[in-house]
Design an enzyme around this catalytic site. Sequence first.
Site, PDB file in Angstrom:
ATOM      1  N   SER A  32      40.932  31.247  35.964  1.00 23.13           N
ATOM      2  CA  SER A  32      39.697  31.309  36.754  1.00 23.13           C
ATOM      3  C   SER A  32      39.564  32.675  37.415  1.00 23.13           C
ATOM      4  CB  SER A  32      39.683  30.192  37.793  1.00 23.13           C
ATOM      5  OG  SER A  32      40.699  30.376  38.743  1.00 23.13           O
ATOM      6  N   MET A  33      38.322  33.070  37.631  1.00 20.79           N
ATOM      7  CA  MET A  33      38.028  34.401  38.187  1.00 20.79           C
ATOM      8  C   MET A  33      36.909  34.337  39.202  1.00 20.79           C
ATOM      9  SD  MET A  33      38.103  37.212  35.214  1.00 20.79           S
ATOM     10  CE  MET A  33      37.909  38.653  36.247  1.00 20.79           C
ATOM     11  N   GLY A  76      39.479  26.275  43.357  1.00 20.12           N
ATOM     12  CA  GLY A  76      40.432  26.068  42.271  1.00 20.12           C
ATOM     13  C   GLY A  76      40.835  24.603  42.146  1.00 20.12           C
ATOM     14  N   ASP A  77      40.998  23.921  43.274  1.00 18.01           N
ATOM     15  CA  ASP A  77      41.387  22.505  43.246  1.00 18.01           C
ATOM     16  C   ASP A  77      40.280  21.658  42.608  1.00 18.01           C
ATOM     17  OD1 ASP A  77      43.497  23.520  44.696  1.00 18.01           O
ATOM     18  OD2 ASP A  77      42.605  22.962  46.618  1.00 18.01           O
TER      19      ASP A  77
HETATM   20  N1  LIG Z   1      31.365  32.492  44.600  1.00 16.12           N
HETATM   21  C1  LIG Z   1      31.376  31.595  43.596  1.00 16.12           C
HETATM   22  N2  LIG Z   1      30.220  31.187  43.016  1.00 16.12           N
HETATM   23  C2  LIG Z   1      30.206  30.275  42.015  1.00 16.12           C
HETATM   24  N3  LIG Z   1      31.330  29.706  41.528  1.00 16.12           N
HETATM   25  C3  LIG Z   1      32.497  30.059  42.054  1.00 16.12           C
HETATM   26  C4  LIG Z   1      32.604  31.011  43.117  1.00 16.12           C
HETATM   27  N4  LIG Z   1      33.916  31.134  43.446  1.00 16.12           N
HETATM   28  C5  LIG Z   1      34.585  30.303  42.622  1.00 16.12           C
HETATM   29  N5  LIG Z   1      33.753  29.655  41.782  1.00 16.12           N
HETATM   30  C6  LIG Z   1      34.100  28.673  40.749  1.00 16.12           C
HETATM   31  O1  LIG Z   1      35.362  28.120  41.067  1.00 16.12           O
HETATM   32  C7  LIG Z   1      36.302  28.390  40.022  1.00 16.12           C
HETATM   33  C8  LIG Z   1      37.680  28.598  40.614  1.00 16.12           C
HETATM   34  O2  LIG Z   1      37.614  29.653  41.556  1.00 16.12           O
HETATM   35  P1  LIG Z   1      38.785  30.710  41.769  1.00 16.12           P
HETATM   36  O3  LIG Z   1      38.982  31.502  40.529  1.00 16.12           O
HETATM   37  O4  LIG Z   1      38.448  31.454  43.006  1.00 16.12           O
HETATM   38  O5  LIG Z   1      40.023  29.755  41.971  1.00 16.12           O
HETATM   39  P2  LIG Z   1      41.379  29.974  42.771  1.00 16.12           P
HETATM   40  O6  LIG Z   1      41.584  31.420  43.043  1.00 16.12           O
HETATM   41  O7  LIG Z   1      42.425  29.241  42.046  1.00 16.12           O
HETATM   42  O8  LIG Z   1      41.009  29.216  44.131  1.00 16.12           O
HETATM   43  P3  LIG Z   1      41.943  28.420  45.153  1.00 16.12           P
HETATM   44  O9  LIG Z   1      42.081  29.356  46.306  1.00 16.12           O
HETATM   45  O10 LIG Z   1      41.145  27.201  45.485  1.00 16.12           O
HETATM   46  O11 LIG Z   1      43.233  28.116  44.485  1.00 16.12           O
HETATM   47  C9  LIG Z   1      35.745  29.603  39.292  1.00 16.12           C
HETATM   48  O12 LIG Z   1      36.177  29.639  37.946  1.00 16.12           O
HETATM   49  C10 LIG Z   1      34.239  29.360  39.389  1.00 16.12           C
HETATM   50  O13 LIG Z   1      33.797  28.468  38.385  1.00 16.12           O
HETATM   51 MG   LIG Z   2      44.188  28.480  42.873  1.00 16.11          MG
END
Ligand SMILES: Nc1ncnc2c1ncn2[C@@H]1O[C@H](COP(=O)(O)OP(=O)(O)OP(=O)(O)O)[C@@H](O)[C@H]1O
Ligand SMILES: [Mg+2]
Length: 314
Positions: A225-226, A256-257
């Site tokens: 994820s990004m 992410g969850d």
């Molecule tokens: N600002 C945003 N707008 C729209 N979708 C988002 C945004 N931020 C995150 N997402 C969605 O959430 C998904 C997971 O986010 P992210 O990559 O930030 O996860 P993470 O870093 O594992 O987060 P966490 O801190 O919860 O573990 C992304 O792939 C996207 O689909």
């Molecule tokens: Mg995460």
Amino acid sequence: MAQENRVVTVTVNPAIDQTLSIPNFRAGAVNRVQSWRMDAGGKGINVASFLADFGQPATATGFLGADNDEIFRRLFQRKGIEDRCVRIAGQTRIGIKISDEVLNQTTDINFPGEAPSPDDVQRLFDILAELAATREWFVLSGSMPPGVSTSLYADMVRALRGKKVVLDTSGEGFARAVSAGPWLIKPNVDELREFVGQPLDSHAAILAAARRLSDRYGIASVVVSMGKQGALFVEGNDALWAVPPEVQVKSTVGAGDAMVAGIVAAKIRGLSLADGARLATAFSATAISHVGHDLTSIAEVEAMRDRVAIRDLS
Ligand SMILES: Nc1ncnc2c1ncn2[C@@H]1O[C@H](COP(=O)(O)OP(=O)(O)OP(=O)(O)O)[C@@H](O)[C@H]1O
Ligand SMILES: [Mg+2]
């Protein structure tokens, strides 16, 4: 039709999230709290909570401090989550977030977690072995508590061999558990970068790294994820990029969850890779549109799903 309970989420380092709203917060001064909320947190618990909101029953296990578990008990009761958490001596750690909407900044104050004893760890493995007789999905999410071996998740992956084990963690615990060959991993791009030790500065580089991991460790499904750029989904020869719609972000905590919960919900429903990526992305986009770790309505998730763009990369 009511769904069967097939999912266990494991949270070894839960937290109670306290969010205080303090306009013009100043260190070293008297500050007045304007509003506040307290949420039962911890990544696996959030995953169980999102699944429950979507109508997918789940069991939560892991560790909870015996002295302040009431907020978790209330959450489990409200959402119908089965509670198999091991109670350990002491308190679940509290994370205080001071949100200042005037100065537009957040201050975090994190308490240390309580260390589970070797007996506590053994009790958790006994519960996992018992649950493995009837459950198929095991989600291992979040950081490690103090005092346990960094092989904790790797040991769980091995103990749950043959089950669909989903891993979402970082650092040494992630690296060791990846080598044990879980079924699915969902690093964000920073976690993947740290693990592979490469810059991963293009979609092609991320895809190549995901494929290498999948081949080398026999991981069936890799999701990277990004944030708002979306996520890469790789399974065998198939690969695609899922781009979320533009949403008004209320809190990115739990993005992410929510994605992990959406991936599991999609798999249980037998969705294709593309439809699963749509649903998982919709879970995240819906979750971040609200404060707290809830999906407020299934209809909102479904409407969001129809706005996710899929780009085929295979
Ligand atoms: N600002 C945003 N707008 C729209 N979708 C988002 C945004 N931020 C995150 N997402 C969605 O959430 C998904 C997971 O986010 P992210 O990559 O930030 O996860 P993470 O870093 O594992 O987060 P966490 O801190 O919860 O573990 C992304 O792939 C996207 O689909
Ligand atoms: Mg995460």
